[in-house]
Design a protein around this motif. Sequence first.
Motif, PDB file in Angstrom:
ATOM      1  N   UNK A 235      10.684  64.987  23.753  1.00 25.51           N
ATOM      2  CA  UNK A 235      11.875  64.351  23.175  1.00 25.51           C
ATOM      3  C   UNK A 235      11.535  63.439  22.004  1.00 25.51           C
ATOM      4  N   UNK A 236      10.264  63.133  21.805  1.00 22.14           N
ATOM      5  CA  UNK A 236       9.844  62.197  20.762  1.00 22.14           C
ATOM      6  C   UNK A 236       9.287  62.903  19.530  1.00 22.14           C
TER       7      UNK A 236
ATOM      8  N   UNK B  61      15.049  67.532  15.686  1.00 17.10           N
ATOM      9  CA  UNK B  61      14.333  67.294  16.942  1.00 17.10           C
ATOM     10  C   UNK B  61      13.864  68.617  17.535  1.00 17.10           C
ATOM     11  N   UNK B  62      12.651  68.619  18.035  1.00 16.78           N
ATOM     12  CA  UNK B  62      12.084  69.810  18.669  1.00 16.78           C
ATOM     13  C   UNK B  62      12.750  70.113  20.009  1.00 16.78           C
ATOM     14  N   UNK B  63      13.252  69.100  20.684  1.00 13.60           N
ATOM     15  CA  UNK B  63      13.783  69.271  22.046  1.00 13.60           C
ATOM     16  C   UNK B  63      14.880  70.331  22.137  1.00 13.60           C
ATOM     17  N   UNK B  64      15.666  70.501  21.074  1.00 20.08           N
ATOM     18  CA  UNK B  64      16.742  71.504  21.098  1.00 20.08           C
ATOM     19  C   UNK B  64      16.172  72.908  21.328  1.00 20.08           C
TER      20      UNK B  64
ATOM     21  N   UNK C  83      24.008  61.304  23.458  1.00 24.19           N
ATOM     22  CA  UNK C  83      23.890  62.702  23.825  1.00 24.19           C
ATOM     23  C   UNK C  83      24.320  63.513  22.600  1.00 24.19           C
ATOM     24  N   UNK C  84      23.357  64.180  21.963  1.00 21.55           N
ATOM     25  CA  UNK C  84      23.644  64.888  20.723  1.00 21.55           C
ATOM     26  C   UNK C  84      24.613  66.042  20.923  1.00 21.55           C
ATOM     27  N   UNK C  85      24.547  66.693  22.071  1.00 22.87           N
ATOM     28  CA  UNK C  85      25.492  67.776  22.349  1.00 22.87           C
ATOM     29  C   UNK C  85      26.913  67.235  22.447  1.00 22.87           C
ATOM     30  N   UNK C  86      27.065  66.069  23.072  1.00 17.37           N
ATOM     31  CA  UNK C  86      28.375  65.441  23.185  1.00 17.37           C
ATOM     32  C   UNK C  86      28.895  65.046  21.801  1.00 17.37           C
TER      33      UNK C  86
ATOM     34  N   UNK D 220      20.529  68.360  12.036  1.00 16.14           N
ATOM     35  CA  UNK D 220      19.453  67.880  11.164  1.00 16.14           C
ATOM     36  C   UNK D 220      19.540  66.362  11.009  1.00 16.14           C
ATOM     37  N   UNK D 221      18.400  65.771  10.704  1.00 16.67           N
ATOM     38  CA  UNK D 221      18.275  64.322  10.597  1.00 16.67           C
ATOM     39  C   UNK D 221      17.868  63.985   9.167  1.00 16.67           C
ATOM     40  N   UNK D 222      18.516  62.996   8.573  1.00 16.66           N
ATOM     41  CA  UNK D 222      18.119  62.514   7.254  1.00 16.66           C
ATOM     42  C   UNK D 222      16.933  61.573   7.447  1.00 16.66           C
ATOM     43  N   UNK D 223      15.749  62.030   7.085  1.00 15.80           N
ATOM     44  CA  UNK D 223      14.540  61.247   7.317  1.00 15.80           C
ATOM     45  C   UNK D 223      14.403  60.069   6.351  1.00 15.80           C
TER      46      UNK D 223
END
Length: 166
Positions: A124-125, A89-92, A43-46, A28-31
């Motif tokens: 990705x955006x 992010x939707x990309x996940x 790389x978020x997975x990394x 999750x991202x703190x908006x």
Amino acid sequence: MEFIIPIKGAVNYKITLDSSVWIFDDRRIDLNTYFNTERNELDEDLEYTKVTSAHWSREIMEGATFPPTLKSEKKFEKTKMMTGTFGIHLKHFIKNSEPHPDASELVFESEAGDVFSIPFEEVDKIILKFSQEGKPLKEDGPIHVLLEDGSNYESPYKNISAIRIQ
């Protein structure tokens, strides 16, 4: 209101998203700070693997008991979750649905029957906002669609009921 959002269309796996559980997701991202700070492309997975392995190492070295500082961190994190504004992010999720190679468009459907679309290359955006000041988006949710550059932060796409890949 339904908190379940299907991802359907040109995908190998039709999946459903439950935005009510994303508050517990480490991605999750703190908006409140996301659009105000400079971001490095990581790389978020990394990053997730690094954080998880550090926690695992600490648990092996120190045991399952938590030192006082970790207890303070947990309390701070809990307070942050109860009062923060968050997105993910939707990309996940798109990655997990395995879109067909010929996918060209990402279509967001609203409860009122409205649709808007973006080119699939822009997946990705996209950030899905799911929480405002610690509360789920009940009035005009369950999610709002934000662009990563923050250009539609004040007027996001709302009332999203499905995501279709064409």
